[in-house]
Design an enzyme around this catalytic site. Structure first.
Site, PDB file in Angstrom:
ATOM      1  CG  ASP A  29      -3.659   5.097  -2.953  1.00 58.96           C
ATOM      2  OD1 ASP A  29      -3.771   6.224  -2.445  1.00 58.96           O
ATOM      3  OD2 ASP A  29      -4.544   4.201  -2.860  1.00 58.96           O
TER       4      ASP A  29
ATOM      5  CG  ASP B   4      -3.575 -17.923   8.587  1.00 54.76           C
ATOM      6  OD1 ASP B   4      -3.039 -17.201   9.444  1.00 54.76           O
ATOM      7  OD2 ASP B   4      -4.751 -17.788   8.217  1.00 54.76           O
TER       8      ASP B   4
ATOM      9  CG  ASN C 155     -12.544 -16.768  13.161  1.00 60.01           C
ATOM     10  OD1 ASN C 155     -11.676 -15.902  12.996  1.00 60.01           O
ATOM     11  ND2 ASN C 155     -13.252 -16.853  14.274  1.00 60.01           N
TER      12      ASN C 155
ATOM     13  NE  ARG D 257      -3.304  -2.526   2.562  1.00 58.03           N
ATOM     14  CZ  ARG D 257      -4.427  -2.780   3.202  1.00 58.03           C
ATOM     15  NH1 ARG D 257      -5.073  -1.808   3.788  1.00 58.03           N
ATOM     16  NH2 ARG D 257      -4.931  -3.991   3.265  1.00 58.03           N
TER      17      ARG D 257
ATOM     18  CG  HIS E  85      -7.617 -13.421  11.991  1.00 55.49           C
ATOM     19  ND1 HIS E  85      -6.638 -13.058  11.104  1.00 55.49           N
ATOM     20  CD2 HIS E  85      -8.099 -12.274  12.520  1.00 55.49           C
ATOM     21  CE1 HIS E  85      -6.522 -11.738  11.092  1.00 55.49           C
ATOM     22  NE2 HIS E  85      -7.402 -11.235  11.925  1.00 55.49           N
TER      23      HIS E  85
ATOM     24  CE  LYS F 218      -9.434   1.772   0.037  1.00 56.62           C
ATOM     25  NZ  LYS F 218      -9.874   2.049   1.425  1.00 56.62           N
TER      26      LYS F 218
END
Ligand SMILES: C[C@H](CCC[C@H](C)C(=O)SCCNC(=O)CCNC(=O)[C@H](O)C(C)(C)COP(=O)(O)OP(=O)(O)OC[C@H]1O[C@@H](n2cnc3c(N)ncnc32)[C@H](O)[C@@H]1OP(=O)(O)O)[C@H]1CC[C@H]2[C@@H]3[C@H](O)C[C@@H]4C[C@H](O)CC[C@]4(C)[C@H]3C[C@H](O)[C@]12C
Length: 383
Positions: free
Chosen positions: A57, A153, A126, A36, A123, A59
């Site tokens: 970026d 993961d 879950n 980012r 995560h 966005k």
């Protein structure tokens, strides 16, 4: 290396996608991690080996347009966001696969691209829970226990996503077409647990959690503390290996209950525990090394790389920062992985280099930089 020349774009994520990208990089792919911009204070990807970093970026419309252009020249895109994020950015599969029909668009999520939870945060724990597997993990009388974030993961996430990408790449050699890899970690860990599902009728799992063959119920599949506070791992399942365990413990099998006498398992565990507590880990290794008793030392992260067996195979490597980590696996005989020994990339460290490589001009790069769509420490010096 086997994946040399493969161009991969990995959108920066938490843990699963970084492992997927690192696996591909270890086996030769040119992996660009899209971080980012503006850069976050702390680089959280500790699986950056062999990758380069571009800070962009997404966005900002020019940022999304830049990624579309990068994807037009890439083989694989790995995105780690919840369902709908890429579509919101105008970077969904319909757009990117239209512009590059050969693209393998890998979507690594917890719950998949559809379904009730598709847009929910989550995560590892879950996902293991929703797969059913967590209900099988944990000792008798204790709460279910997730083994760190290894199962969803990494095993069911990063590794299976990498497998899906390789399968799609192989298919592309025949069809010439890319496709979407919808890698749900719930389904990944569930798939990896197929053995548990298919063995339901074998009598291996039909007792309560913690009372079965492989879930700490059996005395011959357990860990035991040694006199120096370390542990030994015992996996002597087959009768011929169990006999060697009993011999190594100095017991007389004629005076013991049958190995599969479930009701005697708790007492046998106490007996084994009392015996293992009488010697050090090293003394037990002297007794069991070289036998088929299936008894091994429980090694710490400090000890594992130093163990004779692991040293003989160079199972662990050190980078130029003196950081130790596991060697890539599996070991291919003719085209093995040659992992980078360089430090992980700083965020945005290679922004200019990557954009030039993908056909951006210096002027285009300067514009993206002045518009604060990209970040790069080197660009400051060059502009
Ligand atoms: C190390 C800890 C993690 C351990 C592993 C843990 C146990 C896991 O299970 S990781 C697996 C998580 N699940 C998934 O990956 C499944 C798919 N992903 C998701 O479901 C979600 O991404 C999410 C739930 C994981 C996160 O949701 P979030 O709302 O944050 O993000 P998304 O909805 O996906 O949307 C992404 C948004 O970001 C925008 N974006 C992305 N890229 C760009 C870009 N290049 N430019 C611009 N914008 C970008 C995108 O547009 C989306 O925007 P919108 O939301 O507006 O649409 C770590 C766990 C927590 C970490 C700590 C924490 O983050 C705080 C600190 C943060 C700091 O920066 C670093 C230090 C921290 C302490 C940090 C440290 C560690 O990383 C953690 C402890």
């Amino acid at each position: 290396m086997a994946l040399s020349g493969l161009r991969v774009l990995e959108l920066a994520g938490l843990a699963p996608a970084p492992l997927c990208g690192m696996i591909l990089a270890d086996f030769g792919a040119r992996v660009v991690r899209v971080d980012r911009a503006p850069r976050s204070a702390v680089a959280t990807d500790v699986q950056g080996r062999g990758k380069r970093s571009l800070a962009l970026d997404l966005k900002r419309p020019p940022g999304a347009a830049a990624l579309r252009r990068l994807c037009s020249g890439a083989d694989v895109l790995i995105e780690p966001f919840r369902h709908g994020v890429m579509e919101k950015l105008g970077l969904g599969p319909e757009v990117l696969l239209h512009e590059n029909p050969r693209l393998i668009y890998a979507r690594l999520t917890g719950f998949g691209q559809t379904g009730k939870y598709a847009k929910s945060a989550g995560h590892d724990i879950n996902y293991v829970a929703l797969s059913g597997v967590l209900s099988k993990l944990g000792r008798k009388g204790e709460n279910p226990y997730a083994p760190l974030n290894l199962l969803a993961d990494f095993a069911g996430g990063g590794v299976l996503c990498a497998l899906g990408i390789i399968i799609a790449l192989y298919e592309r050699t025949i069809s010439g077409k890319g496709q979407v890899v919808d890698a749900s970690m719930v389904e990944g860990i569930a798939y990896i647990s197929s053995f548990l599902w298919k063995s339901q009728n074998l009598g291996l799992w039909n007792r309560p959690r913690g009372e079965n063959l492989l879930d700490s119920g059996a005395p011959f599949y357990e860990t035991y503390k040694t006199s120096d506070g370390k542990f030994m791992a015992v996996g002597a399942i087959e009768p011929q290996f169990y006999d060697q365990l009993i011999k190594g413990l100095g017991l007389d099998s004629d005076k013991l209950p049958s190995q599969l006498s479930f009701s005697d398992w708790p007492e046998m565990k106490k007996k084994f525990a009392s015996i293992f507590a009488q010697k050090t880990q090293s003394e037990w290794c002297s007794i069991f090394d070289g036998t088929d008793a299936c008894v091994t030392p429980v090694l710490s992260f400090d000890d594992a790389p130093l163990h004779q067996h692991n040293k003989q195979r160079s199972s662990f490597i050190k980078n130029d920062q003196e950081e130790i980590s596991p060697r890539p696996a599996p070991l291919l005989s003719r085209t093995p992985a040659v992992p980078s020994c360089k430090r992980d990339p700083f965020i945005g460290e290679h922004t200019e280099e990557i954009l030039l490589e993908y056909g951006f001009t210096q002027e285009e790069i300067a514009k993206l930089y002045s518009d604060k769509v990209i970040e790069s420490s080197k660009l400051k010096a060059n502009l």
